[in-house]
Design a protein around this motif. Structure first.
Motif, short mmCIF file in Angstrom:
data_model
loop_
_atom_site.label_atom_id
_atom_site.label_comp_id
_atom_site.label_asym_id
_atom_site.label_seq_id
_atom_site.Cartn_x
_atom_site.Cartn_y
_atom_site.Cartn_z
N GLY A 365 -58.74 -32.25 20.93
CA GLY A 365 -58.82 -32.67 19.23
C GLY A 365 -57.93 -31.52 19.06
N SER A 366 -57.27 -31.36 17.71
CA SER A 366 -56.52 -30.65 17.34
C SER A 366 -57.52 -29.88 16.03
N GLY A 367 -58.17 -29.77 15.58
CA GLY A 367 -59.41 -29.30 14.86
C GLY A 367 -60.53 -29.58 15.11
N VAL A 368 -60.83 -28.46 15.66
CA VAL A 368 -62.57 -28.20 15.84
C VAL A 368 -63.42 -28.73 15.24
N SER A 369 -63.09 -28.92 13.36
CA SER A 369 -64.42 -29.72 13.01
C SER A 369 -64.19 -31.43 12.39
N GLU A 370 -62.75 -32.06 13.00
CA GLU A 370 -62.76 -32.64 13.84
C GLU A 370 -63.42 -33.16 14.38
N ALA A 371 -63.94 -32.52 15.82
CA ALA A 371 -64.17 -33.16 17.15
C ALA A 371 -65.66 -33.19 17.01
N CYS A 372 -66.51 -31.91 16.41
CA CYS A 372 -68.15 -31.53 16.42
C CYS A 372 -68.14 -30.76 15.68
N SER A 373 -69.09 -30.41 15.64
CA SER A 373 -70.17 -30.28 14.32
C SER A 373 -70.03 -28.89 13.94
N VAL A 374 -70.93 -28.50 13.21
CA VAL A 374 -69.67 -27.16 12.23
C VAL A 374 -71.16 -26.17 13.17
N PRO A 375 -70.67 -25.09 13.23
CA PRO A 375 -71.41 -24.18 14.70
C PRO A 375 -73.05 -23.70 13.81
N PRO A 376 -73.85 -23.73 14.65
CA PRO A 376 -75.21 -23.31 14.29
C PRO A 376 -75.44 -21.69 13.48
N GLU A 377 -76.59 -22.05 12.45
CA GLU A 377 -76.86 -21.42 11.92
C GLU A 377 -77.15 -20.00 11.98
N PRO A 378 -76.63 -19.19 12.11
CA PRO A 378 -78.12 -17.66 12.35
C PRO A 378 -79.03 -17.65 12.52
N GLU A 379 -80.14 -18.79 11.33
CA GLU A 379 -80.96 -18.38 11.33
C GLU A 379 -81.92 -19.32 12.90
N SER A 380 -80.88 -20.02 13.05
CA SER A 380 -81.90 -20.87 13.63
C SER A 380 -82.31 -20.58 14.73
N GLY A 381 -81.46 -19.82 16.39
CA GLY A 381 -81.77 -19.33 17.75
C GLY A 381 -81.43 -20.19 17.59
N CYS A 382 -79.94 -20.44 18.42
CA CYS A 382 -79.73 -21.19 18.90
C CYS A 382 -78.24 -20.84 19.29
N TRP A 383 -78.23 -19.97 20.70
CA TRP A 383 -77.34 -18.76 20.52
C TRP A 383 -76.58 -20.13 22.22
N PRO A 384 -75.21 -19.68 21.83
CA PRO A 384 -74.77 -19.78 23.49
C PRO A 384 -75.22 -19.93 24.67
N PRO A 385 -75.86 -21.10 25.75
CA PRO A 385 -76.11 -20.89 26.43
C PRO A 385 -75.20 -19.59 27.54
N SER A 386 -75.56 -19.45 28.04
CA SER A 386 -75.12 -17.72 29.50
C SER A 386 -74.22 -18.82 30.40
N GLY A 387 -74.92 -19.57 31.16
CA GLY A 387 -74.83 -20.67 32.12
C GLY A 387 -73.51 -22.04 32.09
N ILE A 388 -73.74 -21.43 30.76
CA ILE A 388 -72.00 -22.43 30.80
C ILE A 388 -71.03 -21.76 31.34
N ARG A 390 -67.57 -22.26 31.12
CA ARG A 390 -66.31 -22.86 30.12
C ARG A 390 -67.31 -22.32 28.95
N LEU A 391 -67.81 -22.04 28.94
CA LEU A 391 -68.66 -21.91 27.35
C LEU A 391 -67.45 -21.08 26.06
N ARG A 396 -63.48 -19.35 21.81
CA ARG A 396 -62.18 -18.96 21.52
C ARG A 396 -61.37 -20.43 20.81
N TRP A 397 -61.10 -22.02 21.65
CA TRP A 397 -60.53 -22.61 20.86
C TRP A 397 -61.53 -22.80 19.64
#
Length: 586
Positions: A365-388, A390-391, A396-397
């Protein structure tokens, strides 16, 4: 006759309190990318959990996919007896790796022990193939990205449960792993331990090797403290436990060439029994008998890219004591390994945003906002999994494609978190230093303190946090106080000012740090009184309060004083590879 049923069972669940918003990187009480927990609610809530039962004329085995795929129950149908220890609720206690261990049933762990998904739902499937019923549970784990599947099965005439566990590494790197199957059994003073003769490693207040005799009978009443035993040598392949007063027991056997590990863990009779009661609704102790493909829990192995590991174990419920040297290794005909499912990522709140981001990135997609949701809130405890793997590319994209400035900064923050999880610490620190976000300052402060020992720079990072709530959150408060303590005596006045802002809070960590501050000030009697008066929660294999107590009494010239049990820390010797945070460095 074979039978399979599935239902959702109401259970009492004691909810756990997350430690805080800082990702569990360089966290001695956590393992990335999982959230760790600081305490457990005393009052439970009702929650329905998924159950799958398979049974024949002899056994009924119930599996709970919503508790990490563990075996919840084994019923001997002829006697109606429950073989396993049932805690009566889901009541997590503070044991590594996530400080949220639950007892009861049979737990299967991977890639560390205890399993980090004990209180998480995993994938499950069930099927009858020929004259055999199967239940499969597993996932693609988020730490390294490896697959694990545990398979439970019974045949029409079986009086035993077959367990086959398969691991597979689809990633580009070798990863460390360990795995133990941990069966909890109700304990009584007359419980008998039927284990092979051989050399064992005893883990108690000391680590020592001794001989386990084949000529004497070992009972729970013979042990007056918590301790574990690992068999380094054995004269037979089976082991188990039987309790005459209950008329039930459980035995285990496996091919020692593939599954040589044997362990016995007990709380004994006396002062340590209370540790077992903390995981259950009633004051009943339990014993754990464990098996695995490695000899000790201080051992790890490596699974190479593209490699697969499989081992088979058998659990034999019994209503009478068995001679372990007369137990034969079963040889059931199991379905081909090619038919064993390898599950994908479990769809949890902590994985869904990252899977959506990866999907958007792959969609071009040309724009991340059009293609997926906004980033998780920092207070959520939802951190990018190290096991993925290509993340990093996807983050970076997202960072480059995001039009909203606030969201773009959060994508940058999460890329820094992911880099740190990949052990690219210098790059992570450099990226965090470009951000003006409270969450970035919080992680930066920890990395500068723990990795760089740059305490002044860590202090500047913590001072940069703008939100009063973030500054006074116990996790951030404790970490800042560690930084100030490391700087030295000149920070005492500042530390005292901070403590005055939280002096109404009842938190184990804050009390520990206040005692440390009082010691730094030279107020040893006041520090001792504080530690004596506060009702600490219990925690395994952590000794901060013990060390504070020892420092106080050394200063008071009473160095040989006994460690009080109300400090809530055990007296076990340091042992175990419960965390493998440095595995990829090896």
């Amino acid at each position: 006759m074979l039978k399979r049923i599935e239902w959702r069972e109401p259970m009492l669940v004691h909810e756990s309190q997350p430690c805080g918003p800082v990702p569990t990187i360089c966290d001695e009480e956590g393992i990335y990318p999982y959230v760790s927990f600081s305490e457990t609610a005393e009052r439970p809530v009702l929650r329905k959990l998924r159950m799958i039962a398979i049974e024949n004329d002899w056994l009924k085995v119930t599996v709970c996919p919503d508790l990490g795929g563990k075996i919840h129950s084994i019923i001997d149908k002829a006697s109606g007896k429950e073989i396993l220890f049932h805690a009566g609720s889901v009541r997590p206690v503070r044991i590594l790796p996530r400080m949220a261990f639950i007892s009861g049933g049979i737990e299967v762990s991977f890639p560390i022990a205890h399993t980090p998904v004990q209180i998480e739902a995993v994938h499950a499937a069930a099927e009858q193939i020929g004259d055999r019923l199967y239940v499969w549970c597993g996932e693609r784990e988020v730490r390294y990205g490896m697959h694990w599947t545990v398979e439970y099965s019974i045949g029409e005439l079986d009086r035993f449960l077959t367990q086959r566990t398969t691991f597979m590494n689809p990633t580009s790197q070798a990863h460390a792993w360990m795995s133990w199957s941990n069966a909890a059994l109700p304990a009584r003073a007359d419980s008998q331990f039927h284990f092979p003769a051989g050399r064992v490693l005893r883990h108690a207040d000391v680590l020592e090797e001794l001989e386990w005799s084949g000529d004497r009978q070992y009972r729970l009443a013979d042990f007056d403290r918590m301790q574990g035993f690992f068999w380094k040598t054995s004269d037979c392949t089976a082991f188990g436990m039987y309790t005459p007063s209950l008329g039930s027991g459980l035995y285990h056997i496996a091919d020692p060439a593939v599954t040589p590990g044997m362990k016995l863990w007990l709380y004994g009779t006396g002062r340590h029994e209370a540790w077992a009661h903390q995981t259950a609704q009633r004051q009943e102790s339990y014993v754990e008998i464990q098996a695995g493909p490695l000899l000790e829990q201080a051992d790890n192995n490596k699974l190479q890219p593209g490699a697969r590991h499989t081992h088979v174990e058998f659990w034999l419920p019994s209503t009478e004591p068995l001679d372990i040297r007369e137990i034969s290794l079963p040889a059931p005909e199991l379905v081909e390994l090619s038919r064993v499912p390898m599950f994908d990522w479990a769809k949890r709140e902590t994985t869904l945003p990252w899977l959506a981001l990866l999907s958007a990135y792959d969609g071009g997609g040309s724009g991340v906002s059009e293609a997926c949701s906004v980033p998780p809130e920092p207070e959520s405890g939802c951190w990018p999994p190290s096991g993925i793997e290509r993340l990093g590319e996807a983050l970076r994209w997202a960072e480059a494609a995001e039009a909203d400035e606030t969201n773009r900064s959060l994508w940058t923050y999460y890329r820094a978190v992911w880099l740190a999880a990949q052990d690219q610490m210098d790059d992570a620190i450099e990226l965090l230093q470009t951000l003006e976000l409270d969450c970035a300052y919080a992680l930066l402060g920890r990395l500068l303190r723990v990795l760089k020992q740059n305490y002044e720079a860590s202090r500047v990072a913590y001072d940069s946090i703008e939100s009063a709530a973030w500054r006074l959150h116990p996790q951030l408060f404790i970490e800042r106080d560690l930084t100030l303590e490391a700087i030295g005596h000149s920070t005492l006045e500042e530390r005292e000012r901070w403590f005055k802002q939280v002096d109404a809070l009842q938190d184990d960590g804050l009390v520990e740090r206040k005692a440390a501050m009082l010691i730094s000030r030279g107020s040893f009697v006041e520090a001792k009184a504080l530690l004596e008066s506060y009702p600490f929660g219990s925690i395994h294999q952590r000794y901060e309060r013990t060390l504070l107590w020892m420092r106080i009494h050394e200063a008071l010239d009473t160095p040989n004083v006994e460690i009080p049990e109300h400090l809530g820390e055990d007296d076990l010797a340091i042992y175990g590879a419960y965390r493998v945070s440095d595995a990829n460095k090896e």
